[in-house]
Motif scaffolding. Structure first.
Motif, PDB file in Angstrom:
ATOM      1  N   GLU A  71       0.805  -1.227   0.000  1.00 19.36           N
ATOM      2  CA  GLU A  71       0.000   0.000   0.000  1.00 19.36           C
ATOM      3  C   GLU A  71       0.839   1.278   0.000  1.00 19.36           C
TER       4      GLU A  71
ATOM      5  N   ARG B  42      -5.718  -0.549  -2.188  1.00 21.54           N
ATOM      6  CA  ARG B  42      -5.025   0.577  -2.820  1.00 21.54           C
ATOM      7  C   ARG B  42      -4.474   0.137  -4.167  1.00 21.54           C
TER       8      ARG B  42
ATOM      9  N   MET C 262      -8.513   3.884  -5.434  1.00 18.93           N
ATOM     10  CA  MET C 262      -7.776   4.648  -4.418  1.00 18.93           C
ATOM     11  C   MET C 262      -6.262   4.518  -4.613  1.00 18.93           C
ATOM     12  N   LYS C 263      -5.561   5.665  -4.603  1.00 19.40           N
ATOM     13  CA  LYS C 263      -4.098   5.631  -4.705  1.00 19.40           C
ATOM     14  C   LYS C 263      -3.484   5.248  -3.364  1.00 19.40           C
ATOM     15  N   THR C 264      -2.173   4.987  -3.391  1.00 20.96           N
ATOM     16  CA  THR C 264      -1.470   4.612  -2.161  1.00 20.96           C
ATOM     17  C   THR C 264      -0.962   5.855  -1.443  1.00 20.96           C
TER      18      THR C 264
END
Length: 162
Positions: A43, A71, A117-119
């Motif tokens: 993540e 993520r 969702m991005k990390t």
């Protein structure tokens, strides 16, 4: 180069190992192969971001994201940088995002799933360590070949049979 994994398996049955079937193609290239570079992260795609900036001709980035479904470790901007810097492809043991753009990017990308969702970027991860998932161990300097049939690895470079 276009690789056909069933033909490679037939030609080199004593050399290849087959990764368990769990990956899907997300990139614009459905066939890719090259020397393995590994990243182990969870993540946090800081090392992925750093390494898509490096020259990648003849190389495949294998990212052990711990199979996280929370993520995305790769999105359109990093994929475009990887393509621009000559990477053959990426195998992500985790998720990707921006899948419509990834499909148009001249890069092989296989991953478990997509997630929007991005990390976080915390600078956490390991580079060029052996990573194990899908029933095989990926070692830096060995070789990976992937297509719509699956992913295989070999300790040495393979040539497509005539």
């Amino acid at each position: 180069m276009h690789y056909i994994t069933p033909d490679l398996c037939d030609a080199y049955p004593e050399l290849v190992q087959v990764v368990e079937p769990m990956f899907s193609n997300f990139g614009g290239r459905d066939s890719f192969g090259g020397e393995i570079v590994t990243i182990k992260c969870f993540e946090d795609n800081s090392l992925v971001k750093e390494h898509v900036e490096q020259p990648g001709k003849g190389k495949v980035m294998v990212v052990d994201g711990g199979a996280s479904m929370r993520r995305a470790l790769l999105g359109d901007m990093l994929a475009e940088k990887a393509a621009k810097n000559g990477w053959e492809g990426l195998v992500i043991y985790g998720c990707v995002r921006d899948v419509d753009v990834l499909a148009q990017t001249e890069l092989g990308i296989q991953a478990l799933a997509s997630h929007p969702m991005k990390t976080d970027k915390r600078g956490i991860g390991d580079l060029n360590v052996a990573v194990t998932f899908g029933g095989v161990t990926f070692r830096p300097g060995e070789y990976l070949y992937a297509d719509n049939n699956g992913i295989i690895i070999s300790p040495t470079a393979l040539k497509m049979p005539e």
